[in-house]
Scaffold this active site. Structure first.
Site, PDB file in Angstrom:
ATOM      1  N   CYS A 277      67.277  31.299  13.797  1.00  0.00           N
ATOM      2  CA  CYS A 277      65.508  30.825  14.192  1.00  0.00           C
ATOM      3  C   CYS A 277      65.079  30.070  13.352  1.00  0.00           C
ATOM      4  CB  CYS A 277      64.716  32.089  14.053  1.00  0.00           C
ATOM      5  SG  CYS A 277      65.186  32.453  12.364  1.00  0.00           S
TER       6      CYS A 277
ATOM      7  N   CYS B  84      65.491  30.350   9.698  1.00  0.00           N
ATOM      8  CA  CYS B  84      66.966  30.082   9.276  1.00  0.00           C
ATOM      9  C   CYS B  84      67.465  28.344   8.581  1.00  0.00           C
ATOM     10  CB  CYS B  84      68.066  30.445  10.050  1.00  0.00           C
ATOM     11  SG  CYS B  84      68.101  32.054  10.985  1.00  0.00           S
TER      12      CYS B  84
ATOM     13  N   ASP C 128      62.208 -10.490  24.410  1.00  0.00           N
ATOM     14  CA  ASP C 128      62.926 -12.034  24.495  1.00  0.00           C
ATOM     15  C   ASP C 128      63.793 -13.261  25.350  1.00  0.00           C
ATOM     16  OD1 ASP C 128      64.345 -13.735  22.132  1.00  0.00           O
ATOM     17  OD2 ASP C 128      66.272 -13.108  23.052  1.00  0.00           O
TER      18      ASP C 128
ATOM     19  N   ASP D 117      68.531  -9.014  22.664  1.00  0.00           N
ATOM     20  CA  ASP D 117      70.157  -8.877  22.742  1.00  0.00           C
ATOM     21  C   ASP D 117      70.711  -9.898  21.824  1.00  0.00           C
ATOM     22  OD1 ASP D 117      70.581 -11.297  23.434  1.00  0.00           O
ATOM     23  OD2 ASP D 117      71.603 -11.052  24.892  1.00  0.00           O
TER      24      ASP D 117
ATOM     25  N   ASP E  42      67.452 -11.235  16.438  1.00  0.00           N
ATOM     26  CA  ASP E  42      65.866 -11.033  17.159  1.00  0.00           C
ATOM     27  C   ASP E  42      66.117  -9.522  16.308  1.00  0.00           C
ATOM     28  OD1 ASP E  42      65.915 -12.347  19.384  1.00  0.00           O
ATOM     29  OD2 ASP E  42      66.847 -11.046  21.015  1.00  0.00           O
TER      30      ASP E  42
END
Length: 801
Positions: free
Chosen positions: A33, A36, A485, A686, A690
């Site tokens: 649970c 825990c 970009d 990418d 960047d």
């Protein structure tokens, strides 16, 4: 609201953590649970040298970032074991795919064990109930006492006549024989099926904590001990005016119904990782290696980089590599979400786990095992599913005090019935207290957020979206501005040379300019430079070698080729070096107005010419941006290109705003300005340049085709190299957060409403009282309902352009 400076610094600090810090993930068993999970997380976080600890109740594992000077994996495992929970060291040399397979097998074994115990316990509970009804008929006092229990009231009215008709011999059995039979049956169920609750409750008590097992153990243990006492010494109770009732059936059914809930929960948990399981199953077990022209089948684990493999039609590709012979189409849908097959020819990259369709391919393995794309995706997805969403913090704080609060409430319930429940007797107080214990459910709170994160990240992976976890999902929901970009994101990132223009005053030929420029650009990783090199290879002789190469960020490249000083870049680079661009200025402006990029070439301090490069817009870019607009998002294009080129591209795709001519540092500043306007910004890129902007943005979104640095900086990775996944990612995050809030609401509401009902709050006015059996059934279903609600995300419809 935009990210604060503190949050941004934290993100950048995390990316720049010293190499001395290590990270380990190991399995943890015994958690049932949220209490825990909360206890285990606090225990690990308090260990010396631990920088961060995350415990996942769903995956039953712990991920710890630690300083090896002060902590070790063995020490962390020992610490967990000392608290009564189980833990194992990570398997040496095991790949992430093997680890996932092992986890799936363990989960299946756990589900089967729970199912068996649940079935036998519920069957035993039904038998116990059948024996208890004749017993109550024999014992008028006990019958009257237990008739106050609405569940037993219903049982007596419905089942007593049926049993008398179908099994009259039950009523001829001696009362003591029934009592002792029930004691033996109850002891068996408690000692076998319910053993896990008592062992874990005792372990929690030893470590001065409490969890769900404590509640179940106290409720069922109290009913068993009381029933055993009335069985062994019934006259003692009668002498003191207390009915010698037995509650064996209630105790057995509580254990059975809790186990039913655990079984349903385990099964539903298995479904939450179905996407992860499907990814693991993509890995073939064997590969066909070409050795001296002969095909040899070898296990995938035995492959080495450089091996040449053959894949026939209909077979899965065993490892990442590069095609050396053959032609085919490959289905990459399970990894990228792209439904259309991708054509593969000599020199193309293939990914392990994808499906070869109509042709035969021979390819050279380049990445195997943990380095393969499939293994990296599985690892990223497992890390994402182990992560935490900030919204979980509220549930964690409540879980830390939940069980002690429930224990106190149960005691108060008992005392309240004893003091104010005139005429109801001690047994009513006892039943109410037991019902409070068994109806309380911290599990639902602990599962509310992690289940949604697991299903959402799995659904995203099926669609070609790798989301780094709950925090990324939560931030992504609030995004209102998307910054794109240009190169490689809006455009293909594979520009082509469209023209080579000469300065009328230059003595260099067109071919000489191309060769000198290509010599420099060959050392560059910029897409525009690659276009120049490709053009030179296709149209010229051998490219000479460059010396003293230097890349000037945001400007271009400089160096020495065949003894000549060569510069190639934008107009700003020419201005910085005091080189006049006047002879071709008007032509450069015309090309820029058309969305093309003029690369100025200077040799020995004088303008020699201009290489015109065009980067075409991706086919899906315009549609993807329209989709973002329909979602109410503002779209901004950010680029280092000149303003005219940028504006031409912006008009074509329909972005709202353009920020052109910025360096990497300028991109970060542009993001900060948007955040200063109280905008929540997602940055999509990418390239290596960047990465700072991706880290600064509230959410960084990267392309899988981009550099490794950019992928690490991003919160979301698009497996397809187009913008079509951005709107679905945002839609997924919004759907996920909606489900998380629903889960948390119902988890809290269930306990807020259920516990007072169990205590008998409505009994004085309406006569409504929950039975312990009904309370345990409600508790069992609460966790199951939360997991089931999260599973709806697996059916969430995501639409790309």
């Amino acid at each position: 609201m935009a990210s604060s400076a503190t949050e941004t610094a934290a993100k950048i600090d995390k990316a720049a953590e010293p190499a001395s810090l290590k990270r380990v993930t190991f399995p943890v068993t015994g958690m049932t649970c949220a209490a825990c999970q909360s206890f285990m997380q606090r225990t690990l976080a308090e260990e010396a040298g631990v920088r961060d600890a995350t415990v996942n109740l769903m995956l039953h594992n712990a991920t710890v970032t630690f300083d090896p000077r002060f902590a070790s994996p063995a020490g962390l495992v020992a610490k967990i074991r000392s608290t009564g929970y189980g833990a194992e060291m990570p398997a040496d040399g095991a790949s992430v795919l093997e680890e996932q397979e092992k986890h799936d097998e363990e989960q299946l074994r756990e589900y089967r064990a729970l199912r068996l115990k649940a079935i036998i316990s519920v069957a035993a509970g039904a038998i116990a109930m059948g024996l208890s009804i004749p017993l109550m008929s024999m014992n008028a006092t006990g019958g009257l006492e237990r008739m106050k229990d609405p569940f037993m009231n219903w049982s007596m009215r419905v089942l007593d006549p049926a049993l008398r008709s179908l099994m009259p011999w039950l009523y001829a059995i001696n009362e003591n024989a029934i009592r002792w039979s029930l004691l033996v049956l109850s002891a068996f169920v408690a000692g076998w099926a319910g053993r896990r609750f008592y062992v874990k409750a005792w372990s929690a008590l030893r470590h001065k904590t409490a969890d769900m097992n404590t509640l179940v153990a106290l409720g069922t243990g109290a009913s068993f001990l009381y029933s055993a006492a009335t069985t062994v010494t019934p006259r003692f109770f009668i002498a003191h005016g207390i009915a010698p009732d037995v509650y064996y059936d209630a105790g057995i059914l509580i254990i059975g119904l809790v186990l039913v809930g655990n079984t349903l929960e385990s099964r539903a948990k298995g479904r939450t990782v179905i996407a992860l399981r499907k990814l693991v199953q993509l890995q073939p077990k064997a590969a066909r290696v070409l050795q001296s022209g002969t095909e040899v089948d070898v296990p995938v684990e035995a492959l080495q980089p450089g091996d040449v493999l053959r894949v026939r039609p209909g077979e899965r590709i065993p490892a990442d590599g590069e095609v050396v012979a053959g032609r085919s189409s490959v289905d990459e849908s399970m990894l990228t979400g792209e439904s259309l097959p991708v054509e593969k020819n000599r020199g193309d990259r293939v990914i392990g786990g994808t499906l070869n369709q109509r042709g035969s391919l021979e390819y050279r393995a380049t990445a195997i095992g943990a380095e393969s794309m499939l293994a990296q995706i599985v690892r990223l997805l497992r890390d994402a599913q182990s992560s935490r969403a900030p919204i979980q913090n509220l549930a964690d704080r409540i879980s830390a005090i939940f069980v002690p609060t429930v224990l106190m409430f149960a005691i108060l319930t008992f005392l309240g019935w004893e003091i104010f429940g005139h005429g109801y007797g001690s047994m009513q107080a006892f039943a109410a207290a037991v019902t409070v214990l068994v109806i309380a459910c911290p599990c639902a709170m602990g599962l509310a957020v992690p289940t949604a994160v697991m299903v959402a990240t799995g659904r995203g992976a099926q669609f070609g979206l790798l989301i780094k976890g709950g925090e990324a999902l939560q931030r992504l929901e609030k995004v209102d501005t998307v910054v794109l970009d240009k190169t490689g994101t809006i455009t293909t990132g594979r520009p082509e040379v469209t023209d080579v223009l000469l300065n009328p005053d230059t003595s260099f030929s067109r071919n000489a300019i191309i060769l000198l420029a290509a010599a420099l650009e060959r050392a560059s990783e910029h897409p525009l430079g690659e276009a120049v090199v490709r053009y030179a290879v296709e149209n010229s002789a051998a490219i000479p070698q460059a010396e003293r190469f230097e890349s000037i960020t945001g400007r271009g490249v400089v160096g020495v080729v065949e003894g000549r000083a060569v510069l190639i870049g934008n107009q700003q680079l020419m201005a910085d070096c005091n080189i006049s661009t006047a002879p071709l200025a008007s032509v450069g402006d015309e090309q820029a107005a058309k969305g093309r990029t003029p690369l100025w070439v200077a040799i020995d301090g004088t303008l020699a010419g201009m290489i015109v490069v065009a980067d075409t817009v991706k086919p899906t870019a315009t549609g993807a941006i329209e989709q973002l607009h329909r979602e109410g998002l503002r779209v901004v294009m950010l680029t280092g290109d000149n303003e005219r080129t940028a504006e031409a591209i912006a008009r074509e795709v329909g972005v709202d705003n353009v920020i052109a001519g910025v360096l990497p540092q300028g991109k970060v500043e542009a993001i900060r300005k948007l955040q200063a306007e109280h905008r929540i910004v997602a940055m999509v890129g990418d390239g290596v340049n960047d990465s700072p902007a991706l880290a600064q943005a509230d959410v960084g979104i990267t392309m899988a085709s981009g550099s490794d640095v950019a992928m690490e900086a991003g919160d979301v990775t698009l497996m397809r190299s187009d913008l079509g996944g951005i709107a679905p990612a945002i839609a997924l995050s919004r759907g996920t957060m909606r489900v998380m809030r629903q889960n948390l609401f119902w988890a809290f509401a269930y306990n807020v409403v259920g516990i007072p009902l169990a205590a008998g709050a409505l009994y004085p006015a309406f006569g409504v009282m929950l039975s312990p059996v009904l309370g345990s059934a409600a508790m069992a279903l609460s966790s199951f309902s939360v997991v089931t609600n999260s599973l709806r995300l697996s059916r969430l419809k995501l639409r790309a352009v």
